[in-house]
Scaffold this motif. Structure first.
Motif, mmCIF file in Angstrom:
data_model
loop_
_atom_site.group_PDB
_atom_site.id
_atom_site.type_symbol
_atom_site.label_atom_id
_atom_site.label_comp_id
_atom_site.label_asym_id
_atom_site.label_seq_id
_atom_site.Cartn_x
_atom_site.Cartn_y
_atom_site.Cartn_z
ATOM 1 N N GLY A 46 -4.767 -3.385 -0.375
ATOM 2 C CA GLY A 46 -4.054 -2.423 -0.236
ATOM 3 C C GLY A 46 -4.047 -1.481 -1.457
ATOM 4 O O GLY A 46 -4.640 -2.167 -2.681
ATOM 5 N N VAL A 100 -10.858 4.282 -1.214
ATOM 6 C CA VAL A 100 -9.499 4.680 -1.125
ATOM 7 C C VAL A 100 -8.581 3.913 -2.406
ATOM 8 O O VAL A 100 -7.944 4.601 -3.145
ATOM 9 C CB VAL A 100 -8.897 4.029 0.112
ATOM 10 C CG1 VAL A 100 -7.326 4.392 0.238
ATOM 11 C CG2 VAL A 100 -9.729 4.406 1.354
ATOM 12 N N TYR A 118 -2.013 -4.068 8.573
ATOM 13 C CA TYR A 118 -1.972 -4.933 7.496
ATOM 14 C C TYR A 118 -1.238 -4.630 6.336
ATOM 15 O O TYR A 118 -0.260 -5.535 5.603
ATOM 16 C CB TYR A 118 -3.544 -4.890 7.103
ATOM 17 C CG TYR A 118 -3.761 -5.530 5.689
ATOM 18 C CD1 TYR A 118 -4.123 -6.760 5.460
ATOM 19 C CD2 TYR A 118 -3.980 -4.653 4.374
ATOM 20 C CE1 TYR A 118 -4.313 -7.425 4.248
ATOM 21 C CE2 TYR A 118 -4.599 -5.487 3.224
ATOM 22 C CZ TYR A 118 -4.442 -6.721 3.159
ATOM 23 O OH TYR A 118 -4.867 -7.117 2.169
ATOM 24 N N SER A 119 -1.003 -3.178 5.989
ATOM 25 C CA SER A 119 -0.297 -3.057 4.601
ATOM 26 C C SER A 119 1.041 -3.027 5.123
ATOM 27 O O SER A 119 1.654 -3.071 5.938
ATOM 28 C CB SER A 119 -0.506 -1.429 4.358
ATOM 29 O OG SER A 119 0.064 -0.640 5.291
ATOM 30 N N PHE A 138 -3.569 3.245 11.833
ATOM 31 C CA PHE A 138 -4.405 2.314 12.669
ATOM 32 C C PHE A 138 -4.044 0.923 12.026
ATOM 33 O O PHE A 138 -4.545 -0.169 12.366
ATOM 34 C CB PHE A 138 -5.695 2.473 12.768
ATOM 35 C CG PHE A 138 -6.371 2.753 11.440
ATOM 36 C CD1 PHE A 138 -6.775 1.812 10.705
ATOM 37 C CD2 PHE A 138 -6.388 4.248 10.772
ATOM 38 C CE1 PHE A 138 -7.322 1.917 9.363
ATOM 39 C CE2 PHE A 138 -7.006 4.544 9.690
ATOM 40 C CZ PHE A 138 -7.343 3.287 8.871
ATOM 41 N N CYS A 139 -3.352 0.915 10.762
ATOM 42 C CA CYS A 139 -3.189 -0.286 9.862
ATOM 43 C C CYS A 139 -2.229 -1.139 10.319
ATOM 44 O O CYS A 139 -0.811 -0.715 10.407
ATOM 45 C CB CYS A 139 -3.264 0.045 8.296
ATOM 46 S SG CYS A 139 -3.115 -1.195 7.368
ATOM 47 N N PHE A 180 -0.037 3.964 1.095
ATOM 48 C CA PHE A 180 -0.762 4.790 2.136
ATOM 49 C C PHE A 180 -0.166 4.284 3.473
ATOM 50 O O PHE A 180 0.672 3.388 3.510
ATOM 51 C CB PHE A 180 -2.175 4.998 2.320
ATOM 52 C CG PHE A 180 -2.734 5.553 0.992
ATOM 53 C CD1 PHE A 180 -2.349 6.947 0.653
ATOM 54 C CD2 PHE A 180 -3.584 4.901 0.317
ATOM 55 C CE1 PHE A 180 -2.659 7.526 -0.334
ATOM 56 C CE2 PHE A 180 -4.087 5.629 -1.068
ATOM 57 C CZ PHE A 180 -3.658 6.880 -1.431
ATOM 58 N N ALA A 181 -0.152 5.010 4.622
ATOM 59 C CA ALA A 181 0.266 4.603 5.954
ATOM 60 C C ALA A 181 -0.704 5.321 7.029
ATOM 61 O O ALA A 181 -0.266 6.024 7.675
ATOM 62 C CB ALA A 181 1.597 5.654 6.027
ATOM 63 N N CYS A 182 -1.754 4.641 7.005
ATOM 64 C CA CYS A 182 -2.829 5.022 7.896
ATOM 65 C C CYS A 182 -2.081 4.165 9.317
ATOM 66 O O CYS A 182 -1.662 3.321 9.425
ATOM 67 C CB CYS A 182 -3.951 4.168 7.726
ATOM 68 S SG CYS A 182 -4.720 4.563 6.119
ATOM 69 N N LYS A 219 -4.763 9.654 2.562
ATOM 70 C CA LYS A 219 -5.896 8.954 1.529
ATOM 71 C C LYS A 219 -7.139 9.779 1.361
ATOM 72 O O LYS A 219 -7.408 10.864 2.066
ATOM 73 C CB LYS A 219 -6.240 7.674 1.947
ATOM 74 C CG LYS A 219 -6.951 7.444 3.391
ATOM 75 C CD LYS A 219 -7.099 6.036 3.347
ATOM 76 C CE LYS A 219 -7.941 5.470 4.677
ATOM 77 N NZ LYS A 219 -8.151 4.369 5.088
ATOM 78 N N CYS A 248 1.005 -1.171 -0.009
ATOM 79 C CA CYS A 248 0.009 0.021 0.111
ATOM 80 C C CYS A 248 1.026 1.227 0.079
ATOM 81 O O CYS A 248 1.767 1.366 0.691
ATOM 82 C CB CYS A 248 -1.020 -0.105 1.228
ATOM 83 S SG CYS A 248 -2.284 1.080 1.161
HETATM 84 S S1 SF4 Z 1 -4.227 -0.787 3.223
HETATM 85 FE FE1 SF4 Z 1 -5.912 0.427 3.591
HETATM 86 S S2 SF4 Z 1 -5.919 0.999 5.973
HETATM 87 FE FE2 SF4 Z 1 -3.842 -0.070 5.431
HETATM 88 S S3 SF4 Z 1 -2.472 1.688 5.036
HETATM 89 FE FE3 SF4 Z 1 -3.281 1.129 3.025
HETATM 90 S S4 SF4 Z 1 -5.398 2.533 2.644
HETATM 91 FE FE4 SF4 Z 1 -4.685 2.639 4.787
#
Ligand code: SF4
Length: 389
Positions: free
Chosen positions: A124, A156, A86-87, A83-84, A79-81, A204, A77
């Motif tokens: 992601g 997203v 997963y990515s 709370f995530c 992005f760098a949320c 995002k 991904c």
């Molecule tokens: S997978 Fe979704 S929640 Fe996780 S960093 Fe990427 S956009 Fe954000």
């Protein structure tokens, strides 16, 4: 499971809460101020009884589930949320995965002959997986199994794809819909309010962009869901703001099926220092969501994140849907610190869970068409017939 709601209201000491309850009983919309007061002052028994009253007025004991499976194309991904869990950022993609079209088609083919009705595709935001790549995947899935409902991609992912393809939300949605995309899941909404969004997922798509993509889908006659990630740094007023924006779009389009509050989990992410909400606060969240989202037909508990036993509990606090069998080796939940490390339930397990809560298990398709009523079926009979697994 009927509740004598008038006794509950009469027993409430706070006149402002009694006034809100009367509005709800009389099918009047509660205001953002009312919603905030419920969060700030109402106890769980009060909002729980009201939410159960509304739930039973809308759906009786009916509790929906569906038979679905998930495909996660990638956990890479851009992005760098915070709370995530997963990515894997593109720079660290050696820890990630990227499935090819053939690998994803093979997952679909693995369900040949099985009575699943929906594939859920979310992952992601990989910088090299384009809109054309996903359109090709959608066409191939539909060519293989035309009746399989494809619910896929959060705003997203879509916003990133559309911007790279230089298309508007309307143009991009039309293109993917024509390629085979049937509906949108509810993810990526998190908390819309910029005071929170800028802290947890600044880079995002913003609230306006998220809502515009769902509106574009609704204009095409597609349905969608909406989530809210609660129980972290947001305040009650941010939850109300989030639900109010969704309620307003729903007034305009009527395209949302289901609202899904998602519990924040703090395992292995950049917000591990933020405590998780209590079960009491979870149930209050679901109950107030049922009371506030008066134009959303359904309220869903996503059992992999909440845990199956707490999801069962929500069935007494406004929830009338506990999603699906999911039935795969998905990593998105276990990597996000969910209660369920390998989320999959057989139909028999889901039916049992619902029956234990004294509710009526109904299998639905994605758009809530009733497919099968399990309320009279003995659970051990479900597994006897392999086509019902
Ligand atoms: S997978 Fe979704 S929640 Fe996780 S960093 Fe990427 S956009 Fe954000």
């Amino acid at each position: 499971m009927s509740t004598n709601i008038q006794q509950v209201i009469a027993a409430e000491q706070n006149p402002a809460l009694r006034t809100i309850a009367e509005k709800i009983v009389n099918k009047q919309r509660i205001t953002p101020e009312d919603g905030l007061l419920l969060f700030e002052q109402a106890g769980l028994p009060f909002v729980g009884a009201l939410a159960n009253f509304v739930r039973e007025r809308l759906h009786g004991d009916t509790t929906y589930f569906n038979r679905n499976f998930h495909i996660e194309p990638t956990n890479v991904c851009v992005f760098a949320c915070s709370f995530c869990s997963y990515s894997r950022l593109y720079a660290h993609r050696e820890e990630g995965w990227e499935l090819t079209t053939d690998q994803m088609l093979n997952i679909v083919k693995g369900y040949d002959g099985k009575p699943v009705t929906e594939v859920h595709i979310v992952g992601g935001v990989h910088p090299k997986l384009t809109m054309e790549f996903f359109a090709d995947l959608l066409r191939k899935i539909k060519a293989h199994r035309p009746e399989l409902h494809i619910k896929g991609f959060t705003p997203v992912e879509l916003d990133y794809m559309f911007r790279k393809a230089k298309l508007t939300a309307d143009e991009g949605m039309k293109y993917l819909h024509e390629a085979g995309l049937d509906s949108l899941p509810g993810g990526g909404a998190e908390i819309f309010h910029p005071e929170v969004r800028e802290k947890i997922c600044a880079d995002k798509v913003d609230a306006a962009g998220w809502l515009a993509i769902h509106e574009a889908a609704h204009k095409l006659g597609m349905h969608s869901n909406a989530t809210m990630l609660y129980g972290h740094i947001e305040e009650f007023r941010h939850r109300i703001d989030h639900m109010e924006r969704l309620r307003q779009l729903q007034d305009k389009t009527g395209g949302f099926n289901t609202f899904i509050p998602l519990k924040f989990r703090n395992k292995e992410n950049d917000m591990s220092n933020v405590p998780e909400s209590s079960v009491i606060e979870d149930m209050r969240m679901y109950a107030i969501a049922r009371l506030y989202m008066d134009n959303f037909p359904h309220l869903k508990a996503y059992w992999p994140m909440l845990g199956r036993h707490n999801a069962q509990l929500t069935l007494s606090f406004g929830v009338n849907d506990i999603d699906g069998t999911i039935d795969d080796s998905t990593k998105i939940y276990s990597m996000a610190g969910s209660e369920e490390q390998n989320p999959a339930m057989t139909t028999a397990q889901l039916v049992t869970l619902i029956k234990q809560a004294k509710r009526k298990p109904i299998e639905r398709d994605t758009l809530y068409k009733v497919l099968h009523d399990y309320s009279e079926m003995e659970v051990d009979k479900i597994d006897v017939d392999p086509s019902m697994n």
